[in-house]
Design a protein around this motif. Structure first.
Motif, PDB file in Angstrom:
ATOM      1  N   LEU A 104       0.765  -0.602   0.141  1.00 43.88           N
ATOM      2  CA  LEU A 104       0.141   0.016   0.241  1.00 43.88           C
ATOM      3  C   LEU A 104       0.895   1.752   0.371  1.00 43.88           C
ATOM      4  N   HIS A 105       2.870   1.431   0.618  1.00 45.77           N
ATOM      5  CA  HIS A 105       2.962   2.576   0.804  1.00 45.77           C
ATOM      6  C   HIS A 105       3.766   2.748  -0.461  1.00 45.77           C
ATOM      7  N   ASN A 106       3.196   1.595  -1.551  1.00 48.40           N
ATOM      8  CA  ASN A 106       4.225   1.666  -2.716  1.00 48.40           C
ATOM      9  C   ASN A 106       4.206   2.092  -4.346  1.00 48.40           C
ATOM     10  N   GLU A 107       4.681   2.186  -4.757  1.00 55.04           N
ATOM     11  CA  GLU A 107       4.761   3.253  -6.382  1.00 55.04           C
ATOM     12  C   GLU A 107       4.141   2.562  -7.041  1.00 55.04           C
ATOM     13  N   ALA A 108       3.847   2.284  -8.532  1.00 57.83           N
ATOM     14  CA  ALA A 108       3.022   2.390  -9.499  1.00 57.83           C
ATOM     15  C   ALA A 108       3.454   0.331  -9.848  1.00 57.83           C
ATOM     16  N   GLU A 109       4.639   0.935  -9.820  1.00 48.74           N
ATOM     17  CA  GLU A 109       5.905  -0.822 -10.438  1.00 48.74           C
ATOM     18  C   GLU A 109       5.667  -1.888  -9.283  1.00 48.74           C
ATOM     19  N   PHE A 110       4.949  -1.460  -8.069  1.00 47.83           N
ATOM     20  CA  PHE A 110       4.110  -2.640  -7.326  1.00 47.83           C
ATOM     21  C   PHE A 110       2.603  -3.030  -7.537  1.00 47.83           C
ATOM     22  N   LEU A 111       1.542  -1.977  -8.378  1.00 47.37           N
ATOM     23  CA  LEU A 111       0.957  -2.123  -8.132  1.00 47.37           C
ATOM     24  C   LEU A 111       0.121  -3.594  -8.991  1.00 47.37           C
ATOM     25  N   TRP A 112       0.663  -4.667  -9.365  1.00 50.18           N
ATOM     26  CA  TRP A 112      -0.007  -6.518  -9.774  1.00 50.18           C
ATOM     27  C   TRP A 112      -0.026  -6.948  -8.574  1.00 50.18           C
ATOM     28  N   ARG A 113       1.612  -6.232  -8.251  1.00 48.14           N
ATOM     29  CA  ARG A 113       1.843  -7.082  -6.586  1.00 48.14           C
ATOM     30  C   ARG A 113       0.580  -6.602  -5.133  1.00 48.14           C
TER      31      ARG A 113
END
Length: 304
Positions: A104-113
């Protein structure tokens, strides 16, 4: 990772639709998930389904990384490499709630995770129905945004297919069948971008198997809604299951089970017995592995 991607419980859904016209209701659950593809404590979901998707059971992270994620349920954003490493570690350990907070605290590159974590949260056994639905749609929205940002990522396409299957459960039979075309397209794109991902082959094999085993009267229900409803064959499903096994041998108990069932469907009993025996003997590290073991045992009893 049914395994539920993909049309999940398509047979049951169409049967329900057919009976619904006569005032009947089917009983039971409409949940088929790729657990749905994970060979960890939460499984396949190991999915290894779910749909389901298979990460190694153990992580090679050291104590320091473990200590950082273990200290609190809310994990704050770290450097990109650390976050990715910890996200995969938490996923492999089935630490669903901690993983959800981390991403939840991170950017778009983590969206699929984050989509994957939302889905895992939704599938927790004590999840309230309303919150489960919210999390499923939340996960789909995350992966939809991920696809907008990066169409070249295999995992994004795979999880888009899985999450689209999930939300289809809440949107009616017609939408669910229509989504099946889109789901297959994204699974094929995932394979094109990463032909070394065994789980994408497995999920696509399950997609084919689900439509191949539809009885004629359920095909008629689908044909009423679509002039050309999704179709496939056991032979096509077999090729995808075999390819998954070629890419990563013995990677997933459910793939061995499906190979056994598919060989039986194409009247190759000896090969079917071989893979069912392998599924039965697969080390039962997860609940799904145990379920696979039990199903394989029952099938073998009927054949021997």
């Amino acid at each position: 990772m049914a395994g539920t991607v993909l049309i999940r419980c398509m047979s049951r859904t169409l049967l329900s639709a057919a009976h619904g016209a006569k005032g009947f209701r089917t009983r039971g659950t409409n949940r088929f998930y790729w657990t749905t593809f994970r060979r960890t404590a939460i499984a396949l979901t190991s999915g290894r389904a779910a749909f389901l998707v298979g990460l190694p059971t153990l992580s090679c992270l050291g104590y320091e990384a473990y200590h950082r994620v273990q200290s609190s349920a809310v994990v704050h954003a770290l450097e990109k490499e650390d976050v990715l490493e910890q996200a995969d570690y938490l996923y492999s350990c089935a630490e669903t709630e901690k993983l959800y907070q981390l991403l939840l605290h991170n950017e778009a590159e983590f969206l699929w995770r984050l989509a994957r974590a939302s889905r895992d949260m939704a599938l927790l056994p004590d999840m309230e129905d309303k919150r489960k639905k919210e999390l499923m749609f939340e996960g789909f929205e995350y992966v939809r945004k991920a696809l907008e940002k990066d169409e070249k990522c295999s995992a994004v396409h795979k999880w888009y297919a899985i999450c689209l299957s999930d939300v289809g459960d809440y949107m009616g039979v017609k939408v669910k069948i229509g989504n099946a075309y889109i789901i297959r397209d994204h699974l094929e794109k995932a394979i094109e971008l990463n032909p070394k991902d065994a789980t994408s082959f497995h999920i696509l094999g399950y997609w084919c198997f689900a439509f191949a085993e539809l009885p004629w009267y359920q095909r008629k229900v689908a044909a009423v809604m679509f002039s050309s409803p999704p179709v496939s064959t056991y032979e096509e499903a077999l090729q995808f299951f075999l390819k998954a096994e070629e890419v990563e041998p013995n990677f997933y108990s459910k793939n061995l089970l499906m190979l056994g069932k598919t060989y039986l469907s194409v009247k190759e009993k000896e090969k079917g017995l071989l893979f069912l025996t392998r599924a039965k003997e697969y080390p039962a590290h997860t609940l799904e592995d145990k379920e696979v073991h039990n199903e394989a045992v029952e099938l073998l009893k009927k054949l021997v």
